[in-house]
Structure formats: C-alpha cells, structure tokens
Design a protein around this motif. Structure first.
Motif, PDB file in Angstrom:
ATOM      1  N   UNK A   1       6.224  -8.873   4.672  1.00 28.73           N
ATOM      2  CA  UNK A   1       6.049  -7.426   4.499  1.00 28.73           C
ATOM      3  C   UNK A   1       4.755  -7.006   5.191  1.00 28.73           C
ATOM      4  N   UNK A   2       4.865  -6.113   6.156  1.00 30.32           N
ATOM      5  CA  UNK A   2       3.667  -5.632   6.831  1.00 30.32           C
ATOM      6  C   UNK A   2       3.057  -6.658   7.773  1.00 30.32           C
ATOM      7  N   UNK A   3       1.792  -6.448   8.074  1.00 25.93           N
ATOM      8  CA  UNK A   3       1.106  -7.272   9.075  1.00 25.93           C
ATOM      9  C   UNK A   3       0.157  -8.290   8.463  1.00 25.93           C
ATOM     10  N   UNK A   4       0.077  -8.333   7.139  1.00 27.68           N
ATOM     11  CA  UNK A   4      -0.828  -9.266   6.486  1.00 27.68           C
ATOM     12  C   UNK A   4      -0.112  -9.966   5.332  1.00 27.68           C
ATOM     13  N   UNK A   5      -0.756 -10.990   4.825  1.00 23.74           N
ATOM     14  CA  UNK A   5      -0.205 -11.701   3.670  1.00 23.74           C
ATOM     15  C   UNK A   5      -0.066 -10.745   2.495  1.00 23.74           C
ATOM     16  N   UNK A   6       1.063 -10.816   1.820  1.00 15.97           N
ATOM     17  CA  UNK A   6       1.296 -10.031   0.610  1.00 15.97           C
ATOM     18  C   UNK A   6       1.767 -10.962  -0.498  1.00 15.97           C
ATOM     19  N   UNK A   7       1.979 -10.381  -1.661  1.00 12.97           N
ATOM     20  CA  UNK A   7       2.485 -11.158  -2.786  1.00 12.97           C
ATOM     21  C   UNK A   7       3.871 -11.722  -2.476  1.00 12.97           C
ATOM     22  N   UNK A   8       4.589 -11.089  -1.569  1.00 15.37           N
ATOM     23  CA  UNK A   8       5.893 -11.595  -1.144  1.00 15.37           C
ATOM     24  C   UNK A   8       5.744 -12.968  -0.489  1.00 15.37           C
TER      25      UNK A   8
ATOM     26  N   UNK B   1       0.806  -1.225   0.000  1.00 14.20           N
ATOM     27  CA  UNK B   1       0.000   0.000   0.000  1.00 14.20           C
ATOM     28  C   UNK B   1       0.833   1.267   0.000  1.00 14.20           C
ATOM     29  N   UNK B   2       2.154   1.151   0.076  1.00 13.88           N
ATOM     30  CA  UNK B   2       3.040   2.319   0.037  1.00 13.88           C
ATOM     31  C   UNK B   2       4.225   1.993  -0.873  1.00 13.88           C
ATOM     32  N   UNK B   3       4.927   3.027  -1.372  1.00 14.57           N
ATOM     33  CA  UNK B   3       6.107   2.755  -2.209  1.00 14.57           C
ATOM     34  C   UNK B   3       7.127   1.870  -1.513  1.00 14.57           C
ATOM     35  N   UNK B   4       7.299   2.057  -0.201  1.00 13.75           N
ATOM     36  CA  UNK B   4       8.256   1.232   0.546  1.00 13.75           C
ATOM     37  C   UNK B   4       7.806  -0.236   0.570  1.00 13.75           C
ATOM     38  N   UNK B   5       6.526  -0.433   0.876  1.00 13.50           N
ATOM     39  CA  UNK B   5       6.004  -1.803   0.933  1.00 13.50           C
ATOM     40  C   UNK B   5       6.046  -2.469  -0.439  1.00 13.50           C
TER      41      UNK B   5
ATOM     42  N   UNK C   1       8.579  -6.559  -4.116  1.00 17.38           N
ATOM     43  CA  UNK C   1       9.415  -6.890  -5.279  1.00 17.38           C
ATOM     44  C   UNK C   1      10.720  -7.534  -4.834  1.00 17.38           C
ATOM     45  N   UNK C   2      11.278  -7.026  -3.734  1.00 15.83           N
ATOM     46  CA  UNK C   2      12.529  -7.581  -3.204  1.00 15.83           C
ATOM     47  C   UNK C   2      12.392  -9.071  -2.908  1.00 15.83           C
TER      48      UNK C   2
ATOM     49  N   UNK D   1      13.050 -15.967  -6.796  1.00 11.78           N
ATOM     50  CA  UNK D   1      13.520 -16.384  -8.118  1.00 11.78           C
ATOM     51  C   UNK D   1      15.023 -16.612  -8.162  1.00 11.78           C
ATOM     52  N   UNK D   2      15.776 -15.717  -7.530  1.00  8.90           N
ATOM     53  CA  UNK D   2      17.231 -15.767  -7.673  1.00  8.90           C
ATOM     54  C   UNK D   2      17.939 -16.624  -6.631  1.00  8.90           C
ATOM     55  N   UNK D   3      17.389 -16.685  -5.417  1.00 10.10           N
ATOM     56  CA  UNK D   3      18.085 -17.373  -4.323  1.00 10.10           C
ATOM     57  C   UNK D   3      17.472 -18.715  -3.926  1.00 10.10           C
TER      58      UNK D   3
END
Length: 459
Positions: free
Chosen positions: A168-175, A102-106, A111-112, A118-120
């Motif tokens: 990331x954050x307090x809920x499930x995300x795409x991460x 919900x924010x640029x940081x999140x 994405x990180x 994918x990479x590790x």
C-alpha cells in the motif's frame, strides 16, 4: 540505492506511556506489534520469559485472566491499565498514521491485506509448515491442498507487486508488516528456490521488508530456506508428552535397584544428549507447544479406562498418509471398538454469530489448539459450511470412553458448551454415512442444508 536500503521517515508515536507485550519467544504474531513499535517509536517492553512471564503458567493466573479472559498471547497492557488481546488490534494501536494509512482509501487497503493474511495465508501455511516443525501430525491430503492454496496466494501477491515496492503506497505500512510476518515460516521452512521461482516479485518484496532496520531489530537476519523441510515422524514423536509407563510392579525390588544403579552413567549421557537436542526446539514452538512444555505434568484423565484394542494412532496414520475412502474409513470400521470408544456429532449453537469465514476458521482452530492434549485419545473432523454471514460449523468427534471427553479436564471445557452434542450409534447407517462424509470432506451432507466451504478448518 537498492530497495533493501529504503528507510522511511515516520514521526514518533505520540503515546509516551510505557507498555508491555506478553508473549512467548519467537511468536510471529507478536512480531507484528514489535515491528510496528519500532516504526512508531512506541516504548514497548516485551515480557516473554521468567520471572516477568511464563507461558502456560502466568497466563492461567486469575490476575492475567481478569485482563485477558481467553488467556491467549500476545496480550498488551499499558501503564494506564489499557488492555488489548488479538495481535492485529495490538499492532494497529502501536502504529502511527503512516503505518495505518494516511487516507480512508489507504486505511481500507491496509485492512484488506491484514485480513488477507489471516484468512488466506495463515490457514494453509499452518497446515503445511506445522508438521515440518513437529508440532502437528502430517496429513498428506491437507498438505497438498495447502501447497495449492499457497500458490494462489503467491500469484495474487506477485501480480499486485509487479509495479509496486510495497503493498500500500510508497512506504512500509501495517499491511506489509502483517503479511510478511504471516509468511515468515513459509520462507524459512518450505519455500525452496524452485517453489518460489515463479513469484520473483513476492520474494523481492519479502526480502525488502525483512531487511529494513525496523524489521531486523525484531527478526534478526532472516535466511530463506534452501531445501523444503519435510515431516519427521521421530521429531513429532519426540515433541509429544512422554508417558511414565514403568511401575514398581513391573520390576522386582532387588532387580529394580540393581538396574537403577547400572543405568546411572548411561542416564547421565542420555540426559546430556537430550538437553542438546531439546535446546533448538524452543525457537520452533507455537502456542500449543509452548504450553505443553511449560505446564506441570498432569494425571491422565483416561487412566481409569480399560485398554482398548482400537489403536487410534494407527488409524490416524492411515488417515494422514493414505486414501481416505478406500483405506482410512474401512480401517476405522474394521478396528473400531464400540465398547472402548464413542462417536459424537457436534454442531455450533450460534450460527447467527458467524460472520466472515476466516473468523469461523480461527474459531475452530483455536478450539483445536486448546484441546491439544486430547490428541492421543480423540479425533475430530470439523467442517465450515456456507459462506460469509451465512454459515454453520459441525463435525464428527471420536473419543476414548462413552462420555464426552471435555468434562474430564478443566482445560478442555472452554469451547465445548458452545456446541450441541449428540452421541451416535456406530451400528446405524446414518452414523456410517456421516463418518464417511466428514472424514472424506465430501458428500451430500443432507442434515446441514448449506454448501460445503472448501474447508481450511479441520483436525
């Protein structure tokens, strides 16, 4: 309330168009998109079986390739004609704001972690797990290296999750969706209790994720493995395409007829046994295996060549299970048939296009997957040199015959023109040095001019 019962409330997906996801059954890459759709409320139809979609057939048709030029799955198409390939892009499109961040940081953190998966995670997980599924030949050196890399991955995740429920954050995300799906086969096949014991935060997080209703709707019940799966040579052999070696010349007509009549009852019994054994294997297929199972039998491109005394499979067993420098390389040169086989040096033509190393690894592994049917008559060791935005790809290839094998089949020609090829003279010291260095993944590599990347890309 335990972490397992956390149910985040997300707004429904705003795009109400009906959409279709083409894939094959049990494709963990497709799971990412399916789980994202469960959270966002996207209307997603999954086409994974006939008549809607047959992997290895439907994805080779002109109509499919017109929308998805690589012919790979998962592939996404909306009723409005919008198409996407690459699983991360599809999952992102099907997500909502809460999943994306919900924010640029999140969003950047999401994405990180997607890139981290994918990479590790994927390269070492594939190197370790695929042989246990019978999909890939066992390589002791690669498996031990993969185990060490997975330990590093688990350590990073364990530290990060020490004070967090989700990535990331307090809920499930795409991460969480991406990383959990990339670790699915690790937990199901090889991460036995003693191996995962030092990383309790990771296991707690993984179980929290897969027990969410949205995950369970796609994955079902996920059972963690109790004993580390091992490579089974018989299972691997059974997964390989069978060759029909018998001909009419081998058996006199009368005896052949009598033998056929006598063997009918036995054949029926054997067929039933084979059917029973084959059924569960469908759930363990990756893209290569699904394609092999669904494609019609093709003529052997090497049938016109005379039999060679060099047994490539015997060398591969030495290379996979014994020391490369003291056993495998000497065996190679002792038995190599320079009349029946040829050695080639291949170098990627467009190093300026290589950016992130994980993308370069995916480029190499994608080529190997598409060349899976060449495994019986070819061997390659390909290395990524350098780092992000300054790298090169090159390798040593051994083929049956004296010509580039790629030209023998249309299916093998997708990638090879992106490489420059030079046939090597097996009698020269230059060739012997290059073979030793590329097979062992160590040496001076004087012709390259870039440092050796620790190499997650090989065959």
């Amino acid at each position: 309330m335990t972490p397992h019962s956390i149910v985040p409330r997300y707004r429904c997906w705003s795009k109400k168009l009906k959409t279709t996801l083409y894939t094959y059954p049990e494709n963990w890459r497709a799971f990412k998109a399916q789980i994202a759709a469960q959270y966002s409320g996207a209307r997603l139809k999954v086409a994974s079986s006939a008549p809607a979609f047959t992997f290895g057939q439907t994805n080779r048709t002109p109509a499919f390739l017109n929308n998805f030029p690589l012919g790979k799955v998962p592939a996404f198409q909306g009723d409005d004609g919008f198409c996407l390939f690459e699983s991360n892009a599809i999952a992102h499109y099907l997500s909502n704001e809460a999943l994306r961040g919900s924010s640029p940081q999140a969003q950047s953190q999401v994405i990180q972690w997607v890139s981290f998966a994918d990479s590790e995670i994927i390269p070492p997980a594939s190197a370790w797990v695929f042989p246990t599924l019978g999909i890939m030949q066992f390589n002791k050196q690669a498996t031990e290296q993969a185990k060490e890399e997975i330990k590093k991955v688990l350590s990073v995740l364990n530290q990060h999750l020490n004070t967090r429920t989700f990535l990331v954050g307090e809920r499930v995300s795409l991460a969480d969706i991406s990383v959990a799906c990339s670790m699915l086969w690790l937990y199901k096949q090889v991460l036995e209790p003693s191996f995962r014991q030092p990383y309790p935060n990771v296991t707690r997080w993984f179980q929290t994720c897969v027990n969410q209703p949205q995950f369970k709707a796609v994955l079902g019940e996920v059972k963690l493995c109790e004993k580390m799966a091992q490579f089974d040579p018989k299972k691997f052999a059974d997964m390989q395409p069978k060759k029909d070696t018998a001909t009419k010349k081998d058996t006199p007509p009368k005896k052949e007829k009598a033998a056929k009549e006598a063997s009918k009852p036995q054949e029926k019994k054997e067929k039933k046994k084979e059917e029973k054994k084959a059924a569960p294997a469908v759930e363990e297929m990756d893209e290569c295996e699904a394609a092999l199972a669904s494609e019609p039998k093709a003529k052997d491109p090497f049938a016109h060549l005379p039999k060679s005394p060099f047994v490539l499979d015997e060398f591969k067993r030495k290379y996979s299970n014994e020391d490369t420098l003291t056993v495998a390389v000497p065996h190679f040169w002792e038995h190599f048939d320079k009349e029946g086989y040829s050695i080639w040096y291949g170098e990627y033509k467009y190093p300026e296009e290589l950016t992130m190393t994980f993308m370069s690894c995916n480029l190499i592994m994608g080529m190997f997957q598409r060349l899976d049917k060449l495994r019986k008559n070819g061997f390659a060791s390909v290395i990524l040199f350098g780092g992000n935005n300054d790298s090169s790809i090159s390798g040593i290839w051994v083929f049956r015959g004296q010509d580039l094998a790629f030209t023998l089949s249309d299916d093998w020609q997708i990638d090879y023109e992106s490489y420059s090829w030079r046939k090597l003279d097996p009698d020269t010291e230059e060739t012997k040095t290059m073979v030793k260095e590329y097979f062992a993944w160590e040496g001076e590599f004087k012709h390259v001019g870039k440092p050796f990347n620790t190499g997650k890309c090989f065959k």
